[in-house]
Design a protein around this motif. Sequence first.
Motif, mmCIF file in Angstrom:
data_model
loop_
_atom_site.group_PDB
_atom_site.id
_atom_site.type_symbol
_atom_site.label_atom_id
_atom_site.label_comp_id
_atom_site.label_asym_id
_atom_site.label_seq_id
_atom_site.Cartn_x
_atom_site.Cartn_y
_atom_site.Cartn_z
ATOM 1 N N SER A 163 0.896 -1.135 0.058
ATOM 2 C CA SER A 163 -0.018 0.043 -0.083
ATOM 3 C C SER A 163 0.974 1.285 -0.085
ATOM 4 O O SER A 163 1.743 1.360 -0.912
ATOM 5 C CB SER A 163 -1.123 0.045 1.357
ATOM 6 O OG SER A 163 -2.054 0.690 1.079
ATOM 7 N N ASN A 164 0.755 2.099 0.982
ATOM 8 C CA ASN A 164 1.536 3.223 1.040
ATOM 9 C C ASN A 164 3.173 2.886 0.892
ATOM 10 O O ASN A 164 4.049 3.613 0.587
ATOM 11 C CB ASN A 164 1.470 4.317 2.340
ATOM 12 C CG ASN A 164 -0.152 5.117 1.922
ATOM 13 O OD1 ASN A 164 -0.291 5.235 0.800
ATOM 14 N ND2 ASN A 164 -0.890 5.199 3.020
ATOM 15 N N LYS A 213 16.177 -5.391 -9.766
ATOM 16 C CA LYS A 213 14.879 -6.066 -9.869
ATOM 17 C C LYS A 213 13.706 -5.399 -9.316
ATOM 18 O O LYS A 213 13.877 -5.028 -8.118
ATOM 19 C CB LYS A 213 15.061 -7.559 -9.871
ATOM 20 C CG LYS A 213 16.234 -8.142 -10.636
ATOM 21 C CD LYS A 213 16.229 -9.640 -10.475
ATOM 22 C CE LYS A 213 15.181 -10.267 -11.335
ATOM 23 N NZ LYS A 213 15.094 -11.770 -11.078
ATOM 24 N N LEU A 214 12.667 -5.619 -9.901
ATOM 25 C CA LEU A 214 11.322 -5.130 -9.218
ATOM 26 C C LEU A 214 10.167 -5.993 -9.699
ATOM 27 O O LEU A 214 9.928 -6.397 -10.628
ATOM 28 C CB LEU A 214 10.832 -3.631 -9.929
ATOM 29 C CG LEU A 214 9.351 -3.173 -9.636
ATOM 30 C CD1 LEU A 214 9.237 -3.089 -8.278
ATOM 31 C CD2 LEU A 214 9.077 -1.948 -10.711
ATOM 32 N N PHE A 215 9.322 -6.380 -8.614
ATOM 33 C CA PHE A 215 8.111 -7.209 -8.632
ATOM 34 C C PHE A 215 7.314 -6.329 -7.979
ATOM 35 O O PHE A 215 7.107 -5.902 -7.074
ATOM 36 C CB PHE A 215 8.324 -8.568 -7.841
ATOM 37 C CG PHE A 215 7.155 -9.386 -7.809
ATOM 38 C CD1 PHE A 215 6.805 -10.288 -8.810
ATOM 39 C CD2 PHE A 215 6.014 -9.250 -7.100
ATOM 40 C CE1 PHE A 215 5.930 -11.190 -8.860
ATOM 41 C CE2 PHE A 215 4.823 -9.853 -7.147
ATOM 42 C CZ PHE A 215 4.828 -11.001 -8.099
ATOM 43 N N ILE A 216 6.119 -6.029 -8.938
ATOM 44 C CA ILE A 216 4.944 -5.199 -8.377
ATOM 45 C C ILE A 216 3.826 -5.844 -8.725
ATOM 46 O O ILE A 216 3.365 -6.434 -9.740
ATOM 47 C CB ILE A 216 5.253 -3.621 -9.314
ATOM 48 C CG1 ILE A 216 4.012 -2.739 -8.952
ATOM 49 C CG2 ILE A 216 5.072 -4.113 -10.842
ATOM 50 C CD1 ILE A 216 4.444 -1.449 -9.369
ATOM 51 N N SER A 217 2.710 -5.768 -7.915
ATOM 52 C CA SER A 217 1.670 -6.362 -7.983
ATOM 53 C C SER A 217 0.242 -5.524 -7.624
ATOM 54 O O SER A 217 0.458 -4.354 -6.776
ATOM 55 C CB SER A 217 1.514 -7.682 -7.267
ATOM 56 O OG SER A 217 1.536 -7.328 -5.737
ATOM 57 N N VAL A 218 -0.831 -5.764 -7.973
ATOM 58 C CA VAL A 218 -2.012 -5.274 -7.520
ATOM 59 C C VAL A 218 -3.187 -6.333 -7.334
ATOM 60 O O VAL A 218 -2.838 -7.255 -7.896
ATOM 61 C CB VAL A 218 -2.479 -4.084 -8.364
ATOM 62 C CG1 VAL A 218 -1.700 -2.987 -8.534
ATOM 63 C CG2 VAL A 218 -2.944 -4.690 -9.904
ATOM 64 N N ALA A 219 -3.933 -6.298 -6.396
ATOM 65 C CA ALA A 219 -5.047 -7.143 -6.287
ATOM 66 C C ALA A 219 -6.430 -6.626 -6.916
ATOM 67 O O ALA A 219 -6.166 -6.012 -7.998
ATOM 68 C CB ALA A 219 -5.239 -7.292 -4.515
ATOM 69 N N TYR A 251 -3.699 -9.906 -9.327
ATOM 70 C CA TYR A 251 -4.712 -10.845 -8.481
ATOM 71 C C TYR A 251 -6.015 -10.436 -8.208
ATOM 72 O O TYR A 251 -6.305 -9.845 -7.128
ATOM 73 C CB TYR A 251 -3.919 -11.263 -7.055
ATOM 74 C CG TYR A 251 -2.535 -11.544 -7.109
ATOM 75 C CD1 TYR A 251 -2.113 -13.005 -7.574
ATOM 76 C CD2 TYR A 251 -1.377 -10.760 -6.746
ATOM 77 C CE1 TYR A 251 -0.621 -13.296 -7.649
ATOM 78 C CE2 TYR A 251 0.031 -11.027 -6.630
ATOM 79 C CZ TYR A 251 0.296 -12.163 -7.136
ATOM 80 O OH TYR A 251 1.693 -12.773 -7.246
ATOM 81 N N PRO A 252 -6.790 -10.485 -9.256
ATOM 82 C CA PRO A 252 -8.069 -9.799 -9.391
ATOM 83 C C PRO A 252 -9.185 -10.402 -8.329
ATOM 84 O O PRO A 252 -10.015 -9.645 -7.987
ATOM 85 C CB PRO A 252 -8.625 -10.027 -10.680
ATOM 86 C CG PRO A 252 -7.946 -11.205 -11.060
ATOM 87 C CD PRO A 252 -6.461 -10.949 -10.653
ATOM 88 N N MET A 257 -5.720 -6.642 1.364
ATOM 89 C CA MET A 257 -5.044 -7.165 2.274
ATOM 90 C C MET A 257 -4.339 -8.655 1.822
ATOM 91 O O MET A 257 -3.309 -9.195 1.841
ATOM 92 C CB MET A 257 -5.718 -7.248 3.462
ATOM 93 C CG MET A 257 -5.999 -6.058 4.362
ATOM 94 S SD MET A 257 -4.451 -5.024 4.412
ATOM 95 C CE MET A 257 -3.466 -5.873 5.474
ATOM 96 N N SER A 258 -5.313 -9.557 1.377
ATOM 97 C CA SER A 258 -5.199 -10.894 0.842
ATOM 98 C C SER A 258 -4.317 -10.926 -0.255
ATOM 99 O O SER A 258 -3.643 -12.204 -0.555
ATOM 100 C CB SER A 258 -6.436 -11.619 0.770
ATOM 101 O OG SER A 258 -6.984 -11.355 -0.459
ATOM 102 N N GLY A 259 -4.076 -9.930 -1.144
ATOM 103 C CA GLY A 259 -3.071 -10.095 -2.202
ATOM 104 C C GLY A 259 -1.690 -10.074 -1.663
ATOM 105 O O GLY A 259 -0.780 -10.269 -2.576
ATOM 106 N N ILE A 260 -1.568 -9.934 -0.261
ATOM 107 C CA ILE A 260 0.006 -9.650 0.192
ATOM 108 C C ILE A 260 0.558 -11.218 -0.044
ATOM 109 O O ILE A 260 1.730 -11.276 -0.057
ATOM 110 C CB ILE A 260 0.017 -9.405 1.645
ATOM 111 C CG1 ILE A 260 -0.524 -7.732 1.737
ATOM 112 C CG2 ILE A 260 1.351 -9.692 2.137
ATOM 113 C CD1 ILE A 260 -0.560 -7.584 3.153
#
Length: 399
Positions: A163-164, A213-219, A251-252, A257-260
């Motif tokens: 998040s932030n 290296k970057l790993f970026i995600s959204v739920a 992760y649609p 929180m559960s996307g963590i």
Amino acid sequence: MRFLISLLFVFTVAISEASASVSSALDKVTIGENFIIHSEIIGEDRPISVYIPKGVNTGDSLYVIYLLDSEHHFHTVTGIVQSLVDYEQIPKTMVVGIQTTNRPRDYLPKINGEPQTKFQTFVKSKWPDSGQDKFLKFLNDELFPYIDKNYTTYPHRTIIGHSNGGTLALSALFERPELFNNYLAISANGWWSYDEIIQNSKKLIESNRPKQKLFISVAGEGSQFYTGTLELLTNMERNKPVNLDWKFEHYPERTHMSGILPAITSGLEYLYADVNFKITPELAKYANISVVKSYYSDLSKQFGFTVSAPVDIYVEFAEQQQMNLREEEALKTLEQFVRDYPEHSYAHMKLAQGYAKVKKFNQSYEGFVQALNLAKQQKKETNIIDALQDMVNQAQTKL
């Protein structure tokens, strides 16, 4: 993953109930250690938690993960890290958890001039003194030196932010590239205006930036979480920095929180993937151990410190060579294993087994004896010593 969640739950219950309901004769279950660092830069005490995976030997050098909001995520992340280290999906890595004291102040970028988005307008009206500069300076000038002084670490750092906290991880990537090698940004708040996204992505092509290296995600949050991330990645793709690799996961079906959970596991595997050499069928059929040595020599130059091949790489390579009826090359691989890990009883045991396959029984016996002696000197578990003694006895019958 359900098993992991259950395991973390058991650990949590064990810790909270130990003093109340468990006999004093039993040891309490504890995870990591907590201490306070006083920050002169921020002007306050900062609670810090440190976790070193079980199985790490005294003196082992460790990669370092810096985890934001550790009061919420420490048990989750340390449980996943322990599992990934156990199965050699990532190298031996410690977790340094940084507890939150003031998220807007520490994590959100400073607004220069007039706000460019509704979110910036809201933040500037509510937290006019927000800005990450002091927090990043605290990391670089106070926390990093403390950790490096008190623990045996590699100069290789990963930041995990949600998040932030994910917004802070991205800001560090753009503004302070010298701080971290890896970035795991989970559901970072859509913060920047479109013009700022373009400016930030252009910063990534600077020639003096280190390899990162970057790993970026959204739920399934939608809104700016999703569109802001896609806008950023689109502009990064247009500028395509040669010294930054990245992976995006959506992760649609997950919540904010559960996307963590999936992001931590997949993200760490991706960020540390370079440390694990990939053995292809072609390499197993035609190559020798020199390709592995060359790979880790090149990786060491890239990282700026010596990166050793993981134990399982030697074993897997030798086994695949044996499957291709390349017994002599497999022996060379296992002999190199022993040269690189001379105090590792497992290395001597695997080499002894390799000698037995080609009927070099004297060398096989000597190898098993060496493995047994090392296990005894290092006070390994009784079942390991018993198993090695059985191997010695069986090898002796072949002489």
